[in-house]
Design an enzyme around this catalytic site. Structure first.
Site, short mmCIF file in Angstrom:
data_model
loop_
_atom_site.label_atom_id
_atom_site.label_comp_id
_atom_site.label_asym_id
_atom_site.label_seq_id
_atom_site.Cartn_x
_atom_site.Cartn_y
_atom_site.Cartn_z
N ASP A 174 -38.06 27.00 -46.40
CA ASP A 174 -38.16 25.67 -45.79
C ASP A 174 -39.15 25.78 -44.63
O ASP A 174 -38.77 25.76 -43.47
CB ASP A 174 -36.78 25.21 -45.31
CG ASP A 174 -36.80 23.78 -44.79
OD1 ASP A 174 -37.85 23.11 -44.90
OD2 ASP A 174 -35.76 23.33 -44.26
N GLN A 222 -32.33 19.30 -39.20
CA GLN A 222 -32.92 18.15 -39.88
C GLN A 222 -32.66 16.87 -39.09
O GLN A 222 -31.57 16.67 -38.55
CB GLN A 222 -32.35 18.02 -41.29
CG GLN A 222 -32.76 19.14 -42.23
CD GLN A 222 -34.20 19.01 -42.72
OE1 GLN A 222 -34.89 18.05 -42.43
NE2 GLN A 222 -34.65 20.01 -43.47
N CYS A 281 -44.54 5.11 -37.02
CA CYS A 281 -44.32 4.69 -38.41
C CYS A 281 -45.64 4.23 -39.02
O CYS A 281 -46.51 3.72 -38.32
CB CYS A 281 -43.32 3.54 -38.48
SG CYS A 281 -41.64 3.95 -37.95
N CYS A 322 -42.05 19.81 -46.49
CA CYS A 322 -42.24 18.56 -45.74
C CYS A 322 -43.70 18.13 -45.77
O CYS A 322 -44.09 17.19 -45.07
CB CYS A 322 -41.75 18.71 -44.30
SG CYS A 322 -42.59 20.00 -43.35
#
Length: 460
Positions: free
Chosen positions: A390, A292, A87, A417
């Site tokens: 995608d 996903q 993160c 993305c």
């Protein structure tokens, strides 16, 4: 000898005002017109920075002291946030994360394309009510600590230092539990981790995936070779301690690459796939198939794809990079025909089965690259009205973009993305097509990643 950025040297300490977030979540400031990237710093902050690296066009530094903190700074709840590379934005309140992600999209457009917020409608980022425990798949590397005990987790940013993670706060609780239990079983049975330096050991990675709707869990043990000692004992212990696990698989990855999965998959026990549901559609997910990672946001994402496609019922649609057919099946009830392709055979097998399960006879799937299959379909007389793409983070293959431009569909729906490669691809197609609007969707809260759905239309 490394060329240093003007006016800045390694080891120098400077005072910096952070102007914005970069695409990787780092703070961006300017010192004597030189860009300085500072991980952990936030917009509006004044920070004391020690320069760690210099480059001809930018420098990098570390925060030594925050002189003026952002009003949006919060305390990260994760105990390993400062060392884990997973993160980047837990120290930023969630509402502001959404605003900064929209800004990252704007920055990417301005840097790499002719488009910007004045000529494209860039909408507010769609977020989550609960931005935690959203990931359905956990891929933890296996290694050893200083005591030579098995550990599992992620590598610290820009290093080979493996951080042992007992409870990842963005992972579904089931994947956390199953991963730790499987690690304990491997430890108890004496199954060693693979050591890249010594080129010894067996287990490289443990992957767990959960179906949010079904509660089914699949375990994939990735090994350096087909050798996996005590397979029967491993299966028995998983069965004993983890009744939620319905599928156990071994994958063999002999290569020393960042890719997690290898080409060979060995079914060890139970089902070959687990079930997942999005809206009214259910899907079979085998070990290597792409799906996903955030099912809650995926429904919002695919609804945005459907809005951008503006289907009337008569259209022919291409679903490039189709995976297990998720997007194509989401659109199939609103158009005449869907054709999809993917390079992973297992994904196409799952896509075909998913279509059969829902009695959808207006879909067709083939194994291969979109840039190879689309010209073949065109020669057969199939000309799509809408192309949905995608792609991976690297963006669209130029050969595919050339094929799309030659085929000239009325509309392209781009699911991205990576804002940087999105912007570059929009620029490449910019003479013939223009983005009508961009809808950012937050698929990965607490990280710097942002997904976008883009409606792209022909220039008049």
């Amino acid at each position: 000898m490394k060329q240093q950025a003007a006016n800045i040297r390694e080891g120098q300490e400077i005072l910096l005002t952070i102007k914005r977030l970069g695409i990787n979540g780092e703070g961006v400031g300017y010192y004597k017109r030189q860009v300085v990237f500072v991980p952990g710093a936030l917009p509006e902050e004044v920070v004391e920075v020690k320069i760690t690296n210099t480059h001809p066009k930018y420098s990098e530094g570390l925060v030594k002291k925050i002189k003026k903190a952002s009003p949006h700074r919060v305390k990260p709840p994760c105990p390993v946030y400062d060392v884990c590379g997973g993160c980047q934005l837990q120290h930023l309140e969630y509402g502001q994360q959404l605003r900064e992600k929209r800004d990252i999209v704007i920055q990417s457009l301005e840097r790499h394309s002719r488009f910007n917020a004045s000529n494209v409608d860039i909408r507010p980022t769609i977020g989550m009510e609960n931005p935690w425990n959203y990931r359905n798949k956990n891929q933890f590397q296996v290694g050893t600590n200083d005591k030579q005990e098995l550990i599992a987790g992620l590598y610290a940013a820009n290093s080979h230092n493996l951080i042992d993670i007992e409870n990842c706060m963005v992972q579904h609780e089931a994947t956390n539990k199953v991963t730790r239990t499987v690690l304990g079983i491997l430890k108890e049975l004496g199954i060693p981790a693979y050591d890249t330096k010594k080129k010894s050991g067996i287990v490289k990675t443990v992957v767990t995936r959960v179906g949010f709707a079904s509660d089914q869990v699949q375990v994939v043990i990735i090994t350096i070779s087909e050798k996996l000692p005590k397979k029967r004992e491993i299966i028995e212990q998983i069965n004993k301690h983890l009744p939620e696990v319905v599928s156990i698989v071994q994958n063999v990855n002999k290569e020393n690459t960042p890719l997690v999965f290898g080409e060979k998959t060995i079914h060890l026990w139970g089902e070959e796939a687990i079930e997942e549901k999005l809206g009214d559609l259910s899907y079979e997910l085998s070990a290597r198939t792409f799906f996903q990672l955030n099912p809650v946001q995926t429904v919002k994402l695919y609804d945005e794809v459907k809005k951008a496609a503006k289907l009337k019922g008569y259209e022919k649609v291409v679903d490039a990079y189709c995976g297990v057919g998720t997007i194509g099946l989401w659109l199939a009830d609103s158009c005449k025909e869907v054709r999809g392709m993917d390079v992973i055979p297992e994904s196409i097998e799952d896509a075909i089965q998913n279509a059969k399960r829902h009695s959808m006879d207006n879909v067709r799937y083939e194994v291969g690259k979109a840039e190879d299959i689309m010209p073949k379909w065109t020669k057969e007389g199939f000309r799509p009205d809408i192309v949905v793409v995608d792609p991976p983070r690297s963006g669209l293959d130029k050969k595919l973009m050339d094929t799309i431009l030659k085929t000239a569909p009325k509309r392209i729906v781009y699911v991205s993305c990576n804002p940087s490669t999105l912007a570059k691809d929009l620029e490449y197609m910019g003479k013939a097509y223009r983005p009508k609007y961009i809808q950012p969707v937050d698929m990965f809260p607490q990280t710097s990643h942002v997904e976008c759905v883009v409606e792209i239309v022909k220039r008049v």
